[in-house]
Motif scaffolding. Structure first.
Motif, PDB file in Angstrom:
ATOM      1  N   THR A   1       6.734   4.296 -25.175  1.00 39.09           N
ATOM      2  CA  THR A   1       5.612   4.776 -24.366  1.00 39.09           C
ATOM      3  C   THR A   1       4.841   3.596 -23.805  1.00 39.09           C
ATOM      4  N   ALA A   2       4.294   3.792 -22.618  1.00 38.30           N
ATOM      5  CA  ALA A   2       3.518   2.736 -21.959  1.00 38.30           C
ATOM      6  C   ALA A   2       2.201   3.302 -21.455  1.00 38.30           C
ATOM      7  N   LYS A   3       1.132   2.521 -21.612  1.00 44.85           N
ATOM      8  CA  LYS A   3      -0.158   2.912 -21.031  1.00 44.85           C
ATOM      9  C   LYS A   3      -0.153   2.644 -19.530  1.00 44.85           C
ATOM     10  N   GLY A   4       0.614   1.620 -19.138  1.00 43.57           N
ATOM     11  CA  GLY A   4       0.799   1.350 -17.710  1.00 43.57           C
ATOM     12  C   GLY A   4       2.133   1.919 -17.249  1.00 43.57           C
ATOM     13  N   LYS A   5       2.730   1.296 -16.248  1.00 46.45           N
ATOM     14  CA  LYS A   5       3.979   1.800 -15.693  1.00 46.45           C
ATOM     15  C   LYS A   5       5.179   1.355 -16.535  1.00 46.45           C
ATOM     16  N   LYS A   6       6.244   2.147 -16.441  1.00 48.72           N
ATOM     17  CA  LYS A   6       7.521   1.752 -17.020  1.00 48.72           C
ATOM     18  C   LYS A   6       8.449   1.346 -15.877  1.00 48.72           C
ATOM     19  N   ILE A   7       8.940   0.133 -15.976  1.00 48.74           N
ATOM     20  CA  ILE A   7       9.713  -0.466 -14.888  1.00 48.74           C
ATOM     21  C   ILE A   7      11.044  -0.959 -15.445  1.00 48.74           C
ATOM     22  N   ALA A   8      12.129  -0.650 -14.750  1.00 49.30           N
ATOM     23  CA  ALA A   8      13.449  -1.144 -15.144  1.00 49.30           C
ATOM     24  C   ALA A   8      13.981  -2.079 -14.063  1.00 49.30           C
ATOM     25  N   VAL A   9      14.293  -3.303 -14.446  1.00 55.65           N
ATOM     26  CA  VAL A   9      14.922  -4.275 -13.551  1.00 55.65           C
ATOM     27  C   VAL A   9      16.396  -4.333 -13.952  1.00 55.65           C
ATOM     28  N   LEU A  10      17.256  -3.764 -13.124  1.00 61.36           N
ATOM     29  CA  LEU A  10      18.680  -3.641 -13.454  1.00 61.36           C
ATOM     30  C   LEU A  10      19.514  -4.444 -12.465  1.00 61.36           C
ATOM     31  N   GLY A  11      20.310  -5.362 -13.004  1.00 56.84           N
ATOM     32  CA  GLY A  11      21.165  -6.182 -12.152  1.00 56.84           C
ATOM     33  C   GLY A  11      22.612  -5.743 -12.209  1.00 56.84           C
TER      34      GLY A  11
END
Length: 480
Positions: free
Chosen positions: A379-389
């Motif tokens: 869980t995140a209070k801010g955004k959840k971001i996925a950087v996928l290469g």
């Protein structure tokens, strides 16, 4: 390793030896002061340490012979060089060569392997080789933790040094008195495992699993399985092969030596039962299970929630069984295991309360899904971001496998933003949920810029790709 005269004569019977520019025959004078001290080997002049032996290898991209002087200035006490390159010694000052041993050989690659073979021949303790498509390093590090708990002196391979060169250097670094040797070995192409097995000669061999990784060089799952099984190619009836018993590509094979199986099915000698993840709040998790270890059982609570934890723990437990380690030490070693660098490793992002999970050592479809599934539970209070290469070396079906990751993202709908790095990763967006805002970038520098523009305080970020995409540079730039 004790680099003695007798050792060198045994390992390199064809070599000539030079001290301070004077060539000696193998039966000649031996006045090199440091020759009876413990000397380890290195093939990288940039990272050589004082007292090491520098082996100058000639590769497709670089030639170590161009850096002989650099190696000596950094403290190398001996050089192994190719006969065709010996004229390069004239470019080194006599002062730098004073009391330094120079070993001249026809082929430095062959010499490195011969030195390693000589070390291996003199080992009398169990020798473990760990391979597989995924989980090699984590399994090896779990074994290290178990050995530490059992207080068993052992040589465990350094980081991910798992190629033929890494194997040889690890063998050269073995200290006297070890009771076990545990090395991770990896391959990218056909025939490589046979060469590794001929040098390592393991008495215990482990294959973690077979998945679509390095398919470009290894082929189909059946081809990958065949190449990995070459780890067992020199086995006798006294040696033991350990395999993932839930995969028919490994189990539907006739083996001419004893086989032990680990997995989640009841047919395996080493099993995990009652697996469940416990959320302790603040993104702190334990993965709990009951370890069935032949006729013994014990509860285990491991730190973290990554899907590979239990699988790798079973593999490590199997190795420990054949090293005659007690179950209590196995359990304690597993429970004290805290992960390994850049394998879903939590790092604090500079100047914020945001956390980044670095899982960019390598990637294939299975490991990508496991990382995304573990990230989804957080869980995140801010955004959840996925950087996928990009996932590299997947062969002709690479577009298909990237699209499969897009489909898997429907199971991770808490991810709000995607940053896709590289041309191959664009295929992920074709099947990904339209609710996920997507940014396309070409490299880690552009990914860093994009991430910094959308990053919020107390965000959670997952960075996952194949090592060749160099997203580790992004991680290093933005984390503490």
């Amino acid at each position: 390793m004790i680099l003695s005269k007798s050792f060198l004569l045994e390992a390199l019977p064809y070599a000539t030896y030079t001290v301070s520019g004077v060539t000696l025959t193998p039966d000649g004078a031996w006045d090199f002061v440091a020759i009876n001290q413990g000397v380890t080997g290195s093939i990288d002049s940039r990272s050589i340490e004082p007292g090491q032996l520098f082996i100058a290898l000639q590769g497709a991209q670089s030639d170590g012979h161009k850096h002989l002087g650099d190696a000596l200035k950094k403290g190398a006490v001996a050089l192994v060089i190719q006969a065709s390159k010996k004229e390069l010694l004239s470019q080194i000052s006599s002062q730098d060569l004073t009391n330094k041993l120079v070993i001249i050989v026809p082929d430095t690659r062959a010499a490195l392997i011969d030195l390693a073979r000589c070390v291996r021949k003199n080992l009398t303790c169990p020798v473990v080789g760990i391979t597989g498509s995924v989980g090699k390093t984590s399994t090896k590090e779990m074994v290290r933790s178990i050995l530490r708990e059992a207080k068993m002196p052992a040589a465990v391979s350094f980081k991910n040094y798992n190629s033929i060169y890494g194997l040889c250097l690890n063998l050269l670094s073995i200290e006297p008195g070890v009771q076990a040797v545990v090395f991770e070995v990896g391959i990218n192409g056909k025939g490589e495992m046979k060469e590794i097995a001929d040098v390592l000669r393991p008495t215990i061999g482990l294959i973690t699993c077979i998945v679509h990784a390095h398919a470009q060089g290894l082929g189909s799952l059946e081809d990958i399985s065949f190449e990995k099984r070459q780890l067992f190619s020199n086995f006798s009836s006294a040696d033991v092969g350990i395999i993932f018993g839930d995969q028919t590509v490994l189990t539907d094979i006739h083996y001419a030596h004893p086989i032990a199986k680990f997995g989640f099915k009841t047919k395996n000698q080493i099993q995990a039962r009652k697996v469940h993840i416990q959320d302790h709040g603040d993104n702190k998790f334990t993965t709990n299970f009951v370890l069935k270890w032949y006729k013994e059982k014990s509860p285990v609570a491991m730190q973290g929630n990554h899907g590979s934890l239990v699988h790798n723990a079973l593999a490590a437990s199997a190795v420990a069984y054949f090293l005659n380690i007690k179950l209590d030490d196995v359990v304690q070693g597993l429970q004290k295991f805290q992960g390994f660098e850049n394998r879903f490793e939590a790092k604090k992002i500079k100047g914020s309360r945001s956390i980044l999970y670095s899982d960019c050592y390598n990637a294939n479809p299975e490991s990508m899904k496991a990382a995304l599934a573990a990230f989804e539970q957080m869980t995140a209070k801010g955004k959840k971001i996925a950087v996928l290469g990009d996932m590299l070396e997947l062969g002709p079906k690479e577009a298909y496998w990237h699209r499969q990751i897009g489909r898997f993202l429907y199971k991770t709908l808490s991810i709000e933003l995607l940053i896709l790095v590289g041309e191959r990763s664009r295929a992920i967006a074709k099947t990904a949920p339209v609710t996920m805002q997507t940014h396309f970038v070409k490299d880690w520098q552009e990914a860093k810029t994009a991430l910094e523009q959308i990053l919020t305080d107390e965000a959670l970020v997952l960075v996952k790709s194949s090592r060749g995409m160099n997203l580790l540079s992004l991680v290093k730039e933005i984390t503490e």
